[in-house]
Design an enzyme around this catalytic site. Structure first.
Site, mmCIF file in Angstrom:
data_model
loop_
_atom_site.group_PDB
_atom_site.id
_atom_site.type_symbol
_atom_site.label_atom_id
_atom_site.label_comp_id
_atom_site.label_asym_id
_atom_site.label_seq_id
_atom_site.Cartn_x
_atom_site.Cartn_y
_atom_site.Cartn_z
ATOM 1 N NE ARG A 48 13.943 18.825 -26.068
ATOM 2 C CZ ARG A 48 14.606 18.765 -27.386
ATOM 3 N NH1 ARG A 48 14.945 20.018 -27.168
ATOM 4 N NH2 ARG A 48 14.473 17.851 -28.799
ATOM 5 C CG ASP B 5 10.511 18.854 -28.325
ATOM 6 O OD1 ASP B 5 9.972 17.964 -27.243
ATOM 7 O OD2 ASP B 5 10.840 18.265 -29.421
ATOM 8 C CB SER C 84 2.351 11.915 -31.095
ATOM 9 O OG SER C 84 4.060 11.166 -31.172
ATOM 10 N NE ARG D 150 9.628 13.012 -38.481
ATOM 11 C CZ ARG D 150 9.939 12.721 -37.410
ATOM 12 N NH1 ARG D 150 11.665 12.926 -36.192
ATOM 13 N NH2 ARG D 150 9.212 13.475 -36.190
ATOM 14 C CD GLN E 2 9.222 10.491 -30.464
ATOM 15 O OE1 GLN E 2 8.270 9.967 -30.119
ATOM 16 N NE2 GLN E 2 9.588 11.375 -29.639
ATOM 17 C CE LYS F 247 17.231 15.259 -29.832
ATOM 18 N NZ LYS F 247 16.197 14.195 -29.190
ATOM 19 N NE ARG G 220 12.365 16.806 -20.842
ATOM 20 C CZ ARG G 220 12.678 17.226 -22.507
ATOM 21 N NH1 ARG G 220 11.018 16.839 -23.704
ATOM 22 N NH2 ARG G 220 13.068 15.843 -22.801
ATOM 23 N N GLY H 26 13.197 7.926 -27.541
ATOM 24 C CA GLY H 26 12.069 7.872 -27.629
ATOM 25 C C GLY H 26 12.046 7.740 -29.567
ATOM 26 C CE LYS I 52 7.511 15.467 -24.565
ATOM 27 N NZ LYS I 52 7.408 15.069 -26.016
#
Length: 454
Positions: A410, A338, A191, A26, A193, A21, A369, A120, A365
């Site tokens: 998850r 993750d 991060s 990207r 991202q 994913k 979580r 996100g 998240k």
């Protein structure tokens, strides 16, 4: 959708997993904004990746038909194990996605707010792309996404010259791009991202753009850019790019090793062998295997080739001698962020305690979580507590029970794996959320021998 799990199954055999994913997001962005023809194979049909395709379709008229057709085409579905919404095909058999890109200059203003769904990654990466676009855009999403922090990506893009507004630090993001200048940005929180967003913005900036990380994160953006010929320098925890317009390219997305982690854990709990083919073995994504090894899980990694700079190969799980508790300290946790849910699932069955330190990022998240894992393990008859920003799982096994996955993909998969070897039956509410990252998860588990049904 509720999954019912009975003890006694043995997860074993050979399989693949959906395309990665993180890589898919990207590569989709790079293909849609490239000049010329791109062909992407093995794109996962996950909901998050479809969100990225739909958002790009709103911004790029030239590739809109291909992206909309791919995003709207239903995944192959087979009525098996009671899950008519789930497929037992672990890798997509779809034809490749072919787009004829016209470069970043082809970006146009969307006619409405750009809906990123629950993703996100979509929102943050697209903010980087839009930072140089000379028009306003509004990036929004579902209720869960609107509660997630976005100021961390807005701040460096403002420094580069874009106008960016958030809702008190949260989504939605309103952005109006323009002429950008390169910066040196030190991430306050590790991060991938945010790093990816700044690097994508740097491709359209004057001068060099550098991102300095406090800890290593996944490096899919810089690997892809380097493979495409971009001026990229990677020095310790600093990544630097300069202005670059990529050309079209071809690539087959590797299998998602984070998705594979759930099958690795299921096999380890069953004491069986599983061989997972065609998995991405990028070392910034496989630290969880080192943690699992400390816990007594035996795996072998074999790199068989590369795709756009990404190592790809097979992951073999061997029978071990049981699961032991472990400690994941604050410095290591970003490398397994993750996989903490599936590591906690293993820890619930371990001999001794397991400790996950400095896990505050888990609160931001798709769900909280950190609290959700502790509550979920307790609901299945185990012992777990949150102490500040730390998670303590006491081990000793589970008795079964009923638990809500809180709409978090998850969490749903981790709780399902934990329930496989509970002493009694379990029910997981919200199992359909697994489709976000692992289409076909339930049916794949059932095909490998788990006693799971809907």
């Amino acid at each position: 959708m509720r999954a019912r799990i009975r003890p006694g199954g043995r997860v074993e055999g050979e399989t693949g997993v959906p395309g990665d994913k993180s890589i898919a997001h990207r590569w989709l962005i790079l293909a849609a904004t490239a000049e010329g023809r791109s062909e992407l194979r093995g794109l996962t049909r996950s909901l998050d990746v479809r969100s990225t395709a739909r958002c790009l379709a709103q911004l790029l008229p030239g590739v809109r038909p291909q992206l909309e057709a791919w995003a709207s085409r239903p995944a192959e579905s087979r009525d098996g194990h009671g899950f008519t919404w789930d497929s037992d095909v672990s890798r997509s058999t779809d034809p490749p996605l072919v787009v004829e890109g016209e470069g970043r200059e082809a970006l146009v203003a969307a006619r409405a707010a750009i809906d990123c769904g629950n993703s996100g990654t979509t929102m943050r990466l697209l903010a980087g792309v839009l930072a140089a676009a000379p028009f306003p855009a509004r990036l929004t999403g579902d209720v869960s996404l609107l509660a997630r922090p976005m100021e961390r990506v807005a701040m460096p893009l403002r420094e580069m010259g874009a106008t960016v507004r958030t809702n008190g630090g949260l989504a939605p993001i309103e952005i109006e791009g323009g002429a950008l200048r390169g910066i040196v940005h030190e991430l306050a929180v590790a991060s991938a991202q945010v790093k990816g967003a700044v690097l994508l913005a740097g491709l359209a900036a004057t001068g060099e753009t550098s991102v300095v990380e406090p800890a290593p994160t996944r490096d899919h953006t810089e690997r892809a850019l380097e493979a495409l010929g971009a001026p990229v320098r990677m020095e310790d925890r600093r990544v630097t790019v300069a202005a670059f317009q990529q050309r079209g390219f071809e690539g087959a997305v590797p299998g998602d090793v984070s998705a594979a982690s759930f099958l690795v854990a299921a096999a380890a709990l069953s004491g069986t062998e599983v061989l997972i083919h065609g998995v991405g073995l990028n070392p910034t994504r496989t630290r969880f295997l080192d943690v699992m090894e400390r816990m007594g899980v035996r795996t072998e990694r074999t790199v068989l080739g590369t795709q756009l700079g990404e190592p790809v190969g097979d992951l073999q799980v061997r029978p071990g001698d049981g699961i032991e508790g472990t400690r994941v300290e604050t410095a290591e946790l970003p490398l397994v962020i993750d996989e903490v849910p599936v590591l906690a699932a293993l820890a619930a069955h371990a001999k001794g305690h397991s400790f996950f330190a400095g896990a505050s990022e888990l609160r931001t998240k798709e769900s909280d979580r950190l609290g959700g894992l502790a509550a979920g393990i307790r609901a299945l008859g185990g012992l777990a507590e949150v102490e500040g920003d730390d998670l303590l799982v006491s081990g000793g096994g589970l008795t079964g029970g009923a638990v809500d996955a809180l709409g978090d993909h998850r969490m749903a998969m981790a709780l399902a794996v934990a329930a496989l070897t509970a002493s009694g039956p379990s029910e997981i509410e919200g199992m359909e959320s697994a489709e976000v990252s692992f289409p076909g998860f339930v049916a794949t588990l059932a095909r490998l021998g788990a006693r799971i049904e809907g």
